[in-house]
Scaffold this motif. Structure first.
Motif, PDB file in Angstrom:
ATOM      1  N   LYS A 176       0.854  -1.193   0.000  1.00  0.00           N
ATOM      2  CA  LYS A 176       0.000   0.000   0.000  1.00  0.00           C
ATOM      3  C   LYS A 176       0.890   1.244   0.000  1.00  0.00           C
ATOM      4  CE  LYS A 176      -3.522  -2.397   2.730  1.00  0.00           C
ATOM      5  NZ  LYS A 176      -4.291  -2.402   3.996  1.00  0.00           N
ATOM      6  N   SER A 177       0.264   2.402  -0.105  1.00  0.00           N
ATOM      7  CA  SER A 177       1.040   3.644  -0.136  1.00  0.00           C
ATOM      8  C   SER A 177       1.783   3.879   1.174  1.00  0.00           C
ATOM      9  CB  SER A 177       0.116   4.830  -0.436  1.00  0.00           C
ATOM     10  OG  SER A 177      -0.889   4.943   0.557  1.00  0.00           O
ATOM     11  N   THR A 178       1.274   3.310   2.260  1.00  0.00           N
ATOM     12  CA  THR A 178       1.902   3.509   3.570  1.00  0.00           C
ATOM     13  C   THR A 178       2.864   2.379   3.956  1.00  0.00           C
ATOM     14  OG1 THR A 178      -0.020   2.444   4.608  1.00  0.00           O
ATOM     15  CG2 THR A 178      -0.051   4.846   4.453  1.00  0.00           C
ATOM     16  N   THR A 179       3.003   1.382   3.104  1.00  0.00           N
ATOM     17  CA  THR A 179       3.843   0.226   3.428  1.00  0.00           C
ATOM     18  C   THR A 179       5.317   0.608   3.411  1.00  0.00           C
ATOM     19  OG1 THR A 179       2.218  -1.259   2.422  1.00  0.00           O
ATOM     20  CG2 THR A 179       4.417  -2.146   2.795  1.00  0.00           C
ATOM     21  N   ARG A 180       6.039   0.144   4.430  1.00  0.00           N
ATOM     22  CA  ARG A 180       7.484   0.335   4.496  1.00  0.00           C
ATOM     23  C   ARG A 180       8.178  -1.003   4.259  1.00  0.00           C
ATOM     24  NH1 ARG A 180       8.875   0.837   9.191  1.00  0.00           N
ATOM     25  NH2 ARG A 180       6.878   0.470  10.227  1.00  0.00           N
ATOM     26  N   ALA A 181       9.366  -0.950   3.685  1.00  0.00           N
ATOM     27  CA  ALA A 181      10.105  -2.176   3.388  1.00  0.00           C
ATOM     28  C   ALA A 181      10.373  -2.979   4.653  1.00  0.00           C
ATOM     29  CB  ALA A 181      11.410  -1.834   2.684  1.00  0.00           C
ATOM     30  N   GLN A 182      10.627  -2.279   5.755  1.00  0.00           N
ATOM     31  CA  GLN A 182      10.933  -2.951   7.012  1.00  0.00           C
ATOM     32  C   GLN A 182       9.803  -3.893   7.434  1.00  0.00           C
ATOM     33  OE1 GLN A 182      13.747  -2.935   8.774  1.00  0.00           O
ATOM     34  NE2 GLN A 182      12.897  -4.273  10.362  1.00  0.00           N
TER      35      GLN A 182
END
Length: 279
Positions: free
Chosen positions: A60-66
């Motif tokens: 999603k737009s808020t997803t971070r790789a971590q």
């Protein structure tokens, strides 16, 4: 292991070659194409064809790789420490495993789908470079290195909303899913509706491709939308003669399954008005 078309998915020759090349090279397969051309479903069908389980990570737009690696829940640990919970002695109790971790520690080989990677921040792909390349990552809170037991088959999809970094692209095997032509589309439809009559199929697809090629169309209907449209036509028991378009509008029957915004509906209404004015 070789990928090929399944009972529910028609894979073109170049797509089959791309999947098998990525598997052989042990590189992520980056799949681009119009929305609705079956990119996400491809990963599921690859898993089914190869007899592997699938792990899906929908970006999603808020997803971070971590988040794909792990997340440390410091807030819960602080709350539990205030409550005197003995679990706080082991930091591992507050580590949430991400999709990559799950894929790396799986008992056997899996298919890992990273879906719509272009939705996330531009740094997202770069933040995954080392992990996807080395198939390992370090957990700072516990001091352990997580290594893949079996290298997963990684399939990454993109709708081309953002350009992906060159360093990321170099590590992938790339394939663009072209929109199906008439013959391939017929084969796809017949997989989903095996009993459909040839006359209805030909008339419906002729109208569908004419609609897609209309100049000025804001959103071209996709494979998934033509399948929805045909499902409605069959449910209404319509024949090819019923699909004749109203000259006053030029809109196909049940056009709401194909046209998804008012600008495109108004476009056909304007074209019909212009055609009447020329008579």
């Amino acid at each position: 292991m070789r990928f090929q078309s399944t009972e529910t998915y028609v894979a073109t020759g170049d797509l089959t070659v791309a999947v098998n090349a990525a598997v052989t090279l042990e590189r992520p397969l980056l799949v681009k194409g119009e929305p609705g051309t079956g990119k996400t479903e491809l990963a599921r069908q690859v898993a089914a064809s190869l007899g592997l389980p699938i792990i899906e990570w929908h970006v999603k737009s808020t997803t971070r790789a971590q988040q794909g690696l792990y997340e440390y829940d410091a807030v819960s640990r602080l709350r539990d420490s205030q409550l005197g919970d003995a679990r706080v002695q082991d930091v591992a109790n507050y580590i949430r495993k991400g999709k990559l971790w799950q894929a790396f520690e799986a008992e056997g080989r899996v298919v890992l789908l990273i879906d719509e990677i272009d939705k996330a921040d531009i740094e997202f792909p770069n933040d995954l470079l080392q992990e996807l390349d080395r198939m390992e990552f370090f957990v700072y809170e516990t001091g352990e290195t997580i290594r893949a037991r079996h290298r997963p088959v990684v399939i990454i999809t993109s709708n081309n909303e953002k350009e992906l970094p060159d360093a990321f692209l170099r590590r992938c095997f790339f394939h663009y899913i072209r929109f199906p032509d008439m013959e391939v589309m017929k084969a796809i439809v017949q997989v989903h509706f095996p009993g459909i009559k040839e006359a209805l199929l030909t008339e419906a697809l002729t109208q569908f491709f004419e609609l897609r090629e209309t100049p000025g169309l804001k959103k071209k209907p996709s494979t998934s939308e033509v399948l929805d449209w045909l499902k409605l036509l069959l449910a209404e028991d319509l024949g090819p003669e019923d699909l004749k378009r109203d000259p006053a509008q030029l809109l196909p029957k049940l056009h709401g399954a194909l046209l998804k915004n008012e600008q495109d509906v108004h476009l056909f209404e304007r074209l019909a008005f212009m055609a009447r004015a020329r008579r």
